[in-house]
Scaffold this motif. Structure first.
Motif, PDB file in Angstrom:
ATOM      1  N   ASP A 118     -12.920  12.920   0.293  1.00  0.00           N
ATOM      2  CA  ASP A 118     -14.222  13.156  -0.306  1.00  0.00           C
ATOM      3  C   ASP A 118     -14.096  12.881  -1.802  1.00  0.00           C
ATOM      4  OD1 ASP A 118     -16.576  14.172  -1.403  1.00  0.00           O
ATOM      5  OD2 ASP A 118     -16.667  15.835   0.023  1.00  0.00           O
ATOM      6  N   GLU A 119     -14.909  11.977  -2.298  1.00  0.00           N
ATOM      7  CA  GLU A 119     -14.834  11.613  -3.724  1.00  0.00           C
ATOM      8  C   GLU A 119     -15.082  12.798  -4.642  1.00  0.00           C
ATOM      9  OE1 GLU A 119     -16.288   7.366  -4.820  1.00  0.00           O
ATOM     10  OE2 GLU A 119     -17.661   8.154  -3.294  1.00  0.00           O
ATOM     11  N   ASN A 120     -15.828  13.801  -4.178  1.00  0.00           N
ATOM     12  CA  ASN A 120     -16.228  14.897  -5.049  1.00  0.00           C
ATOM     13  C   ASN A 120     -15.562  16.228  -4.717  1.00  0.00           C
ATOM     14  OD1 ASN A 120     -18.133  13.178  -6.365  1.00  0.00           O
ATOM     15  ND2 ASN A 120     -19.411  13.384  -4.548  1.00  0.00           N
ATOM     16  N   ALA A 121     -14.598  16.218  -3.789  1.00  0.00           N
ATOM     17  CA  ALA A 121     -13.992  17.478  -3.362  1.00  0.00           C
ATOM     18  C   ALA A 121     -12.669  17.730  -4.079  1.00  0.00           C
ATOM     19  CB  ALA A 121     -13.763  17.468  -1.856  1.00  0.00           C
ATOM     20  N   SER A 122     -12.301  18.990  -4.127  1.00  0.00           N
ATOM     21  CA  SER A 122     -10.986  19.340  -4.661  1.00  0.00           C
ATOM     22  C   SER A 122      -9.954  19.073  -3.573  1.00  0.00           C
ATOM     23  CB  SER A 122     -10.963  20.813  -5.071  1.00  0.00           C
ATOM     24  OG  SER A 122     -11.226  21.617  -3.945  1.00  0.00           O
ATOM     25  N   GLU A 123      -8.694  19.071  -3.954  1.00  0.00           N
ATOM     26  CA  GLU A 123      -7.599  18.824  -3.013  1.00  0.00           C
ATOM     27  C   GLU A 123      -7.572  19.903  -1.942  1.00  0.00           C
ATOM     28  OE1 GLU A 123      -5.233  16.296  -3.136  1.00  0.00           O
ATOM     29  OE2 GLU A 123      -6.362  15.418  -4.768  1.00  0.00           O
ATOM     30  N   THR A 176     -10.856  -1.159  -6.238  1.00  0.00           N
ATOM     31  CA  THR A 176      -9.670  -0.409  -6.647  1.00  0.00           C
ATOM     32  C   THR A 176      -9.911   1.056  -6.311  1.00  0.00           C
ATOM     33  OG1 THR A 176      -9.131  -1.953  -8.413  1.00  0.00           O
ATOM     34  CG2 THR A 176      -8.197   0.251  -8.589  1.00  0.00           C
ATOM     35  N   LEU A 177      -8.931   1.649  -5.646  1.00  0.00           N
ATOM     36  CA  LEU A 177      -9.037   3.039  -5.191  1.00  0.00           C
ATOM     37  C   LEU A 177      -7.871   3.854  -5.726  1.00  0.00           C
ATOM     38  CD1 LEU A 177      -9.727   2.133  -1.480  1.00  0.00           C
ATOM     39  CD2 LEU A 177     -11.420   2.917  -3.128  1.00  0.00           C
ATOM     40  N   ASN A 178      -8.122   5.141  -5.926  1.00  0.00           N
ATOM     41  CA  ASN A 178      -7.076   6.061  -6.340  1.00  0.00           C
ATOM     42  C   ASN A 178      -7.108   7.255  -5.388  1.00  0.00           C
ATOM     43  OD1 ASN A 178      -5.198   7.641  -7.570  1.00  0.00           O
ATOM     44  ND2 ASN A 178      -6.239   7.773  -9.527  1.00  0.00           N
ATOM     45  N   PRO A 179      -6.422   7.141  -4.234  1.00  0.00           N
ATOM     46  CA  PRO A 179      -6.442   8.243  -3.267  1.00  0.00           C
ATOM     47  C   PRO A 179      -5.844   9.516  -3.862  1.00  0.00           C
ATOM     48  CG  PRO A 179      -5.499   6.261  -2.293  1.00  0.00           C
ATOM     49  CD  PRO A 179      -5.629   6.019  -3.766  1.00  0.00           C
ATOM     50  N   PRO A 180      -6.350  10.664  -3.446  1.00  0.00           N
ATOM     51  CA  PRO A 180      -5.783  11.932  -3.924  1.00  0.00           C
ATOM     52  C   PRO A 180      -4.385  12.136  -3.339  1.00  0.00           C
ATOM     53  CG  PRO A 180      -7.360  12.341  -2.183  1.00  0.00           C
ATOM     54  CD  PRO A 180      -7.435  10.873  -2.487  1.00  0.00           C
ATOM     55  N   ALA A 181      -3.727  13.173  -3.782  1.00  0.00           N
ATOM     56  CA  ALA A 181      -2.364  13.456  -3.325  1.00  0.00           C
ATOM     57  C   ALA A 181      -2.307  13.752  -1.830  1.00  0.00           C
ATOM     58  CB  ALA A 181      -1.781  14.628  -4.111  1.00  0.00           C
ATOM     59  N   ARG A 182      -3.381  14.295  -1.248  1.00  0.00           N
ATOM     60  CA  ARG A 182      -3.390  14.642   0.178  1.00  0.00           C
ATOM     61  C   ARG A 182      -4.668  14.175   0.874  1.00  0.00           C
ATOM     62  NH1 ARG A 182       0.636  17.380   2.002  1.00  0.00           N
ATOM     63  NH2 ARG A 182      -0.500  18.115   3.819  1.00  0.00           N
ATOM     64  N   PRO A 183      -4.824  12.860   1.054  1.00  0.00           N
ATOM     65  CA  PRO A 183      -5.988  12.394   1.817  1.00  0.00           C
ATOM     66  C   PRO A 183      -5.787  12.673   3.304  1.00  0.00           C
ATOM     67  CG  PRO A 183      -4.583  10.539   1.302  1.00  0.00           C
ATOM     68  CD  PRO A 183      -3.990  11.747   0.615  1.00  0.00           C
ATOM     69  N   THR A 184      -6.842  12.580   4.074  1.00  0.00           N
ATOM     70  CA  THR A 184      -6.729  12.671   5.531  1.00  0.00           C
ATOM     71  C   THR A 184      -6.262  11.311   6.036  1.00  0.00           C
ATOM     72  OG1 THR A 184      -8.516  14.280   5.650  1.00  0.00           O
ATOM     73  CG2 THR A 184      -8.009  13.082   7.674  1.00  0.00           C
ATOM     74  N   PHE A 185      -5.250  11.310   6.897  1.00  0.00           N
ATOM     75  CA  PHE A 185      -4.686  10.078   7.458  1.00  0.00           C
ATOM     76  C   PHE A 185      -5.004  10.040   8.936  1.00  0.00           C
ATOM     77  CE2 PHE A 185      -0.672   7.780   8.938  1.00  0.00           C
ATOM     78  CZ  PHE A 185      -1.165   6.524   8.637  1.00  0.00           C
ATOM     79  N   GLU A 186      -5.748   9.024   9.357  1.00  0.00           N
ATOM     80  CA  GLU A 186      -6.147   8.887  10.755  1.00  0.00           C
ATOM     81  C   GLU A 186      -5.512   7.632  11.337  1.00  0.00           C
ATOM     82  OE1 GLU A 186     -10.156   7.830  13.320  1.00  0.00           O
ATOM     83  OE2 GLU A 186     -10.397   8.892  11.430  1.00  0.00           O
ATOM     84  N   VAL A 187      -4.933   7.768  12.523  1.00  0.00           N
ATOM     85  CA  VAL A 187      -4.404   6.636  13.270  1.00  0.00           C
ATOM     86  C   VAL A 187      -5.132   6.607  14.600  1.00  0.00           C
ATOM     87  CG1 VAL A 187      -2.367   5.595  14.320  1.00  0.00           C
ATOM     88  CG2 VAL A 187      -2.143   6.861  12.171  1.00  0.00           C
ATOM     89  N   LYS A 188      -5.670   5.438  14.958  1.00  0.00           N
ATOM     90  CA  LYS A 188      -6.430   5.317  16.196  1.00  0.00           C
ATOM     91  C   LYS A 188      -6.012   4.035  16.903  1.00  0.00           C
ATOM     92  CE  LYS A 188     -10.875   4.982  15.609  1.00  0.00           C
ATOM     93  NZ  LYS A 188     -12.335   5.034  15.567  1.00  0.00           N
ATOM     94  N   VAL A 190       0.843  -1.198   0.000  1.00  0.00           N
ATOM     95  CA  VAL A 190       0.000   0.000   0.000  1.00  0.00           C
ATOM     96  C   VAL A 190       0.881   1.252   0.000  1.00  0.00           C
ATOM     97  CG1 VAL A 190      -1.656   1.362   1.350  1.00  0.00           C
ATOM     98  CG2 VAL A 190      -2.001  -1.094   1.061  1.00  0.00           C
ATOM     99  N   ALA A 191       1.917   1.257   0.843  1.00  0.00           N
ATOM    100  CA  ALA A 191       2.821   2.404   0.924  1.00  0.00           C
ATOM    101  C   ALA A 191       3.525   2.643  -0.410  1.00  0.00           C
ATOM    102  CB  ALA A 191       3.848   2.192   2.036  1.00  0.00           C
ATOM    103  N   ASP A 192       3.981   1.572  -1.050  1.00  0.00           N
ATOM    104  CA  ASP A 192       4.642   1.717  -2.350  1.00  0.00           C
ATOM    105  C   ASP A 192       3.695   2.308  -3.393  1.00  0.00           C
ATOM    106  OD1 ASP A 192       6.985   0.653  -1.308  1.00  0.00           O
ATOM    107  OD2 ASP A 192       6.671  -1.350  -2.181  1.00  0.00           O
ATOM    108  N   ASN A 193       2.429   1.850  -3.395  1.00  0.00           N
ATOM    109  CA  ASN A 193       1.463   2.386  -4.358  1.00  0.00           C
ATOM    110  C   ASN A 193       1.126   3.845  -4.059  1.00  0.00           C
ATOM    111  OD1 ASN A 193       1.516  -0.161  -5.431  1.00  0.00           O
ATOM    112  ND2 ASN A 193      -0.671  -0.485  -5.354  1.00  0.00           N
ATOM    113  N   LEU A 194       1.010   4.195  -2.779  1.00  0.00           N
ATOM    114  CA  LEU A 194       0.781   5.595  -2.425  1.00  0.00           C
ATOM    115  C   LEU A 194       1.949   6.459  -2.874  1.00  0.00           C
ATOM    116  CD1 LEU A 194      -0.690   5.319   1.182  1.00  0.00           C
ATOM    117  CD2 LEU A 194      -1.875   6.216  -0.831  1.00  0.00           C
ATOM    118  N   ASP A 195       3.159   5.982  -2.603  1.00  0.00           N
ATOM    119  CA  ASP A 195       4.369   6.733  -2.933  1.00  0.00           C
ATOM    120  C   ASP A 195       4.504   6.969  -4.437  1.00  0.00           C
ATOM    121  OD1 ASP A 195       6.702   8.055  -2.064  1.00  0.00           O
ATOM    122  OD2 ASP A 195       7.923   6.289  -2.510  1.00  0.00           O
ATOM    123  N   SER A 196       4.117   5.977  -5.235  1.00  0.00           N
ATOM    124  CA  SER A 196       4.263   6.098  -6.686  1.00  0.00           C
ATOM    125  C   SER A 196       3.035   6.690  -7.373  1.00  0.00           C
ATOM    126  CB  SER A 196       4.578   4.723  -7.286  1.00  0.00           C
ATOM    127  OG  SER A 196       3.493   3.847  -7.091  1.00  0.00           O
TER     128      SER A 196
END
Length: 95
Positions: free
Chosen positions: A79-84, A45-57, A25-31
């Motif tokens: 948000d699938e419909n929001a700008s970065e 299959t997902l294509n996260p934006p360049a700056r998603p929110t990252f939550e650790v709990k 997952v990290a390699d795919n995010l990085d590339s």
């Protein structure tokens, strides 16, 4: 808005196996590549934006005074419909 589960997988894995999944997952995010998940007949299959929110709990679950289970969750949200955009309360450090 109601939650719709698009994919779910849960199984006992060794620490090494989990690290391998997280590394992929990290390699795919990085590339900037898509992240494809598959378990049995389910897949997504997902294509996260360049700056998603990252939550650790980290949670402790169980009866008061007799805690029985610890969990650590890593979550990417966007948000699938929001700008970065960028938000957050502080810089996460993992040591």
């Amino acid at each position: 808005m109601p939650e719709e589960v698009l994919f779910k997988s849960e199984s006992d894995q060794s620490r090494e196996e989990i690290a391998s999944y997280l590394r992929k997952v990290a390699d795919n995010l990085d590339s900037g590549n898509d992240i494809s998940l598959k378990a049995g007949s389910e897949s997504v299959t997902l294509n996260p934006p360049a700056r998603p929110t990252f939550e650790v709990k980290v949670e402790r679950e169980g009866p008061a005074g007799n805690m029985t289970e610890l969990s650590m969750e890593f979550e990417l949200e966007w948000d699938e419909n929001a700008s970065e955009e960028s938000s957050g309360i502080g810089q996460l450090e993992i040591e």
